[in-house]
Design a protein around this motif. Structure first.
Motif, mmCIF file in Angstrom:
data_model
loop_
_atom_site.group_PDB
_atom_site.id
_atom_site.type_symbol
_atom_site.label_atom_id
_atom_site.label_comp_id
_atom_site.label_asym_id
_atom_site.label_seq_id
_atom_site.Cartn_x
_atom_site.Cartn_y
_atom_site.Cartn_z
ATOM 1 N N GLN A 192 -3.362 1.770 -3.838
ATOM 2 C CA GLN A 192 -4.067 2.541 -2.829
ATOM 3 C C GLN A 192 -4.989 1.664 -1.992
ATOM 4 O O GLN A 192 -5.213 1.936 -0.810
ATOM 5 N N ILE A 203 0.858 -1.196 0.000
ATOM 6 C CA ILE A 203 0.000 0.000 0.000
ATOM 7 C C ILE A 203 0.892 1.244 0.000
ATOM 8 O O ILE A 203 1.833 1.351 0.785
ATOM 9 N N GLY A 204 0.617 2.151 -0.924
ATOM 10 C CA GLY A 204 1.394 3.392 -1.004
ATOM 11 C C GLY A 204 2.640 3.271 -1.862
ATOM 12 O O GLY A 204 3.348 4.252 -2.066
ATOM 13 N N LYS A 205 2.878 2.062 -2.386
ATOM 14 C CA LYS A 205 4.065 1.846 -3.224
ATOM 15 C C LYS A 205 3.646 1.487 -4.651
ATOM 16 O O LYS A 205 2.516 1.076 -4.891
ATOM 17 N N THR A 226 0.483 3.349 -8.151
ATOM 18 C CA THR A 226 0.658 3.272 -6.704
ATOM 19 C C THR A 226 -0.550 2.565 -6.102
ATOM 20 O O THR A 226 -1.685 3.005 -6.300
#
Lengths: 72, 72, 72, 72, 72, 72, 72
Positions: free
Chosen positions: B32, B13-15, B30
């Motif tokens: 989410q 998550i976030g990557k 990315t």
């Protein structure tokens, strides 16, 4: 920020979405409704070919298991 | 170390992730959000062709049963 | 001796496996995790083409319903 | 005499079976284990092409939903 | 008269059936067993090509979800 | 008037139906039985090619998930 | 306004709908009935090819899992 994928659909109600379907067909329209199967109702819908509007449909129900991608 | 496959998604998550879809299409963005069906939400997403960015999508919902591989 | 197919996966944790996917794609890597859907996490993964490494992925999540064969 | 199809698999444990997979691939090996999803574990397995051994795999897990025919 | 489709299979136990599979392959043999998934066991089975016997298999387990038509 | 799709099948018992199958194959015969999976039993059945009878089958069990259209 | 996709089908009872099926076949007819599987009954139905009526069917049952799009 959407915490679950279906939140994204909820936020997209009333907005235009692009839907990529199995078989590389694409439809675009205003998202009016969806359900847990990812069945969608689009208004002012049109089918695209090579990014160009090919067929205008008015309302359109999209069966969820035909969906690959949804771009709100 | 991920003990279950979905732990890998949680850690991502976030990557940025690369997703290989049925029909050999690829999307990158990315991560989410995701759910138990492997439905994904990607931000700053783009569709790839031969490894090159072809279409930029902003947000993108990917239907889980279209997924073959996810590379976090 | 594995008495159930998933015992084979359990014994393969930490070892290199070759996975044949639908569409005749192949990936190879160290099995880190799996679940009851046969979703897999591979480390040091690479996609193969004609038996040669084509793309290196680092970590890779493989969706279970894309799997045809797993060779531990 | 097998009264149910899975009895046939049970009787085939420890014996060589030929498995025809979706996409017309074939694998052959000694059946070591199976489950209710028809997932199989084969030992001394090999992939066949036109009836000839093409790739030797040692152990092989076959995902049940890839199976078309099993010849014990 | 069969009132339910599976009655037809029950009446066909011990008789020769022709099975049309996905991918247009055909197998023929004596129906020995079946289950609720339409998995079948055939004895004295053979695979057909253009209506001619191509490969003789002895016993054969047919996975139900590969079946299109069964002709008892 | 049929209020539910399966009412149409119920009304078609004993009558000739045309069934369009996945892969564009067509079979025609007298509907003798059906179940909730849309598995069908046809009597005096024949497979059609370009609208012409190609193979006569007598009785035929059609697996429901192969069905696309049924024309009673 | 339809709040759920199936509301759209309910509103379309007695009206003409166009149904796009997997394999790019299209059928058109008056929607008479549907169920939760999206199985449909159409009256005065016809199969289309390149937008032209090709085959007239009278009544037609469409299996839900063959449906891609419904245009009421």
């Amino acid at each position: 920020m959407a915490n679950r994928p279906f939140d994204l659909l909820n936020d997209a109600i009333g907005k235009e979405v692009l839907v990529v379907l199995k078989g590389n067909s694409q439809v675009r329209g205003t998202l009016q409704a969806f359900d847990v199967h990812m069945n969608l109702v689009l208004e002012n819908a049109e089918q695209l070919e090579n990014g160009e509007a090919k067929t205008k449909y008015g309302k359109l129900m999209v069966r969820g298991d035909s969906v690959i991608l949804i771009n709100p």
